[in-house]
Design a protein around this motif. Structure first.
Motif, PDB file in Angstrom:
ATOM      1  N   LYS A  17       0.845  -1.196   0.000  1.00  0.00           N
ATOM      2  CA  LYS A  17       0.000   0.000   0.000  1.00  0.00           C
ATOM      3  C   LYS A  17       0.877   1.242   0.000  1.00  0.00           C
ATOM      4  O   LYS A  17       1.869   1.310   0.694  1.00  0.00           O
ATOM      5  CB  LYS A  17      -0.908  -0.007   1.223  1.00  0.00           C
ATOM      6  N   ILE A  18       0.479   2.190  -0.814  1.00  0.00           N
ATOM      7  CA  ILE A  18       1.205   3.454  -0.932  1.00  0.00           C
ATOM      8  C   ILE A  18       0.336   4.558  -0.365  1.00  0.00           C
ATOM      9  O   ILE A  18      -0.852   4.649  -0.690  1.00  0.00           O
ATOM     10  CB  ILE A  18       1.555   3.749  -2.404  1.00  0.00           C
ATOM     11  N   ASP A  19       0.930   5.395   0.447  1.00  0.00           N
ATOM     12  CA  ASP A  19       0.206   6.521   1.028  1.00  0.00           C
ATOM     13  C   ASP A  19      -0.302   7.429  -0.103  1.00  0.00           C
ATOM     14  O   ASP A  19       0.489   7.857  -0.960  1.00  0.00           O
ATOM     15  CB  ASP A  19       1.145   7.301   1.953  1.00  0.00           C
ATOM     16  N   THR A  29      -1.113  10.478  -0.233  1.00  0.00           N
ATOM     17  CA  THR A  29      -0.478  11.797  -0.285  1.00  0.00           C
ATOM     18  C   THR A  29       0.872  11.722  -0.985  1.00  0.00           C
ATOM     19  O   THR A  29       1.213  12.592  -1.791  1.00  0.00           O
ATOM     20  CB  THR A  29      -0.316  12.375   1.132  1.00  0.00           C
ATOM     21  N   ARG A  30       1.624  10.680  -0.708  1.00  0.00           N
ATOM     22  CA  ARG A  30       2.921  10.499  -1.387  1.00  0.00           C
ATOM     23  C   ARG A  30       2.709  10.261  -2.875  1.00  0.00           C
ATOM     24  O   ARG A  30       3.463  10.777  -3.710  1.00  0.00           O
ATOM     25  CB  ARG A  30       3.691   9.341  -0.765  1.00  0.00           C
TER      26      ARG A  30
END
Length: 69
Positions: A6-8, A10-11
């Motif tokens: 999982k990737i944030d 916001t990033r």
């Protein structure tokens, strides 16, 4: 057990914005377009999400799309 990474969001938004800016878009327009792609992913529509970023960036860099339009 899930192996998905999982990737944030916001990033991811910041990354996509930076790609659009590098392709010639203004910061404001780049953020709006990047937000649209990230939101599509968050809604579960990956076919219309960040996977399209490289295609859009290539078209901007090739001059096929106007970054100011």
């Amino acid at each position: 057990m899930s192996t998905a990474t999982k990737i944030d969001p916001t990033r991811l938004l910041n990354f996509a914005t930076a790609v659009y800016v590098a392709a010639g878009m203004s910061q404001e327009d780049a953020h709006l377009c990047a937000d649209t792609l990230v939101q599509a992913d968050l809604w579960g529509h990956q076919s219309h999400g960040v996977m399209r970023l490289s295609w859009y960036a290539a078209r901007l860099k090739a001059g096929v799309c106007d970054p100011k339009a």
